[in-house]
Write a protein that holds these residues in place. Structure first.
Motif, short mmCIF file in Angstrom:
data_model
loop_
_atom_site.label_atom_id
_atom_site.label_comp_id
_atom_site.label_asym_id
_atom_site.label_seq_id
_atom_site.Cartn_x
_atom_site.Cartn_y
_atom_site.Cartn_z
N TRP A 26 -30.11 72.05 16.67
CA TRP A 26 -29.38 72.96 16.31
C TRP A 26 -28.51 73.93 17.21
CZ3 TRP A 26 -34.20 73.73 12.61
CH2 TRP A 26 -33.79 73.27 11.31
N GLY A 27 -29.25 74.32 18.39
CA GLY A 27 -28.90 75.01 19.31
C GLY A 27 -27.46 74.36 19.95
N LEU A 28 -27.32 72.95 20.23
CA LEU A 28 -26.36 72.32 20.81
C LEU A 28 -25.21 71.97 19.79
CD1 LEU A 28 -28.16 69.83 23.02
CD2 LEU A 28 -26.89 72.01 23.68
N MET A 29 -25.37 72.28 18.61
CA MET A 29 -24.31 71.96 17.35
C MET A 29 -22.65 72.79 17.66
SD MET A 29 -25.23 72.33 13.60
CE MET A 29 -27.07 71.73 13.70
N PRO A 30 -22.66 73.73 18.35
CA PRO A 30 -21.52 74.26 18.50
C PRO A 30 -20.63 73.08 19.57
CG PRO A 30 -22.89 75.96 18.90
CD PRO A 30 -23.82 74.77 18.42
N LEU A 31 -21.34 72.26 20.08
CA LEU A 31 -20.73 71.18 21.09
C LEU A 31 -19.81 70.41 20.14
CD1 LEU A 31 -23.40 70.51 23.94
CD2 LEU A 31 -21.33 71.98 24.05
N TYR A 32 -20.39 69.95 18.76
CA TYR A 32 -20.07 69.07 18.28
C TYR A 32 -18.45 69.55 17.33
CZ TYR A 32 -19.40 65.75 14.11
OH TYR A 32 -19.04 64.69 13.28
N TYR A 33 -18.86 71.01 17.09
CA TYR A 33 -17.71 71.34 16.31
C TYR A 33 -16.50 71.87 17.10
CZ TYR A 33 -20.46 71.80 11.93
OH TYR A 33 -21.32 71.37 10.84
#
Length: 313
Positions: A26-33
């Motif tokens: 969940w914490g690393l999700m911004p990398l995908y977006y």
């Protein structure tokens, strides 16, 4: 006796690892977006809902589990309806979160999930009859001061963070009254909204307004795949989290939940170079202090439970 104790320790370690991994994802999700800057959030949400159903069906298959029968669902219509309500509430929180991380507002996402426990505490008092401990009372006061200072300094409410934190807390409250297990309820939530998502995507395609489908037809299939990928991206951590809840204590999960907003904060400041001024520093510091006090207060209780489990083994 030793075998039982070893099994309990192994199960607890597995649960802790699964919980930590879910919060890490969940914490690393911004990398995908970051690959979807200024994305069409409505279309993104529709793709996420539509492809959630086949993904959850695959999860049930891989775990060797079956969905409840229609008779079981009819026997608990209240929970089915609550799943529909939960899906609407989650849409607001997820919409705000997605808009934030695709429009250079990852700090707002971090703030939203840092203040989420404060909203959860408040809802627990109002609707579940929870009693606040001294540390929780102080955390609420400090959190309120942090938000108030931001409002005073900027002259406006941090709407993104507040909508994420409050609606995710409402989602958690709603889930308290759903009697289905986590995986089943998440699947039903997607099923409730799937027809609306399908109709919306068909309308976008027929009116030639779909970003993802138009990109695919012009040869850029990667955009369509990224839109479709938001379903497993957001649901996979939830699956690991659901498995973790069975194997470890809620106290331990509560302490580890800050992995997610902490990673958001680090990504925003270090990698995405978002502006972190004195106002945000003071507001975050007040909220962090309150959450730290709650965590420190919970540690002796957690230690006591771990020792009790050890001796009972």
């Amino acid at each position: 006796m030793h075998s039982t104790r070893e099994k309990q320790a192994s199960s607890s370690f597995k649960g802790n690892a699964l919980a930590a991994f879910s919060f890490l994802l969940w914490g690393l999700m911004p990398l995908y977006y970051q690959y979807l800057p200024n994305a069409d959030i409505n279309e993104l949400l529709a793709f996420r809902i539509l492809f959630s159903v086949p993904f959850m069906a695959l999860v049930f298959l891989l775990l060797g589990r079956t969905m409840p029968s229609m008779s079981a669902l009819k026997a608990d219509k209240r929970s089915v309806v609550l799943c529909g309500l939960a899906s609407l509430i989650m849409c607001v929180s997820w919409y705000s979160f997605t808009w934030a991380i695709t429009h250079g507002q990852v700090l707002a996402a971090s703030l939203g999930f840092f203040i989420n426990p404060l909203f959860a505490i408040g809802l627990g008092v109002l609707f579940l009859g929870d009693k606040l401990t001294s540390a929780q009372k102080l955390a609420v006061i400090l959190g309120t001061c942090g938000i108030s200072y931001m409002v005073y300094s900027y002259g406006e409410l941090p709407w993104l963070a507040l909508s994420m934190g409050s609606f995710f807390a409402l989602y958690g409250l709603c889930k308290k009254f759903i009697r289905f297990d986590s995986l089943t309820s998440v699947t039903l939530e997607a099923i409730w909204l799937m027809p609306f998502a399908a109709i919306y995507l068909i309308w976008l395609w027929s009116s030639d307004q779909s970003v993802a489908i138009s990109s695919a037809l012009s040869g850029e299939v990667s955009v369509l795949l990224l839109y479709m990928g938001t379903a497993p991206l957001t649901l996979l951590p939830l699956v690991f989290f659901a498995l973790a809840v069975r194997a470890t204590s809620l106290s331990m999960i509560g302490l580890m939940q800050y992995i997610e907003p902490s990673l958001h904060f680090l990504l925003a400041v270090i990698l995405f170079n978002e502006h972190f001024d004195q106002v945000k520093a003071v507001s975050f510091a007040l909220i962090w202090t309150g959450l730290l006090l709650c965590s420190l207060e919970a540690l002796p209780t957690l230690r006591h439970k771990l020792l009790a489990n050890k001796h009972s083994g």
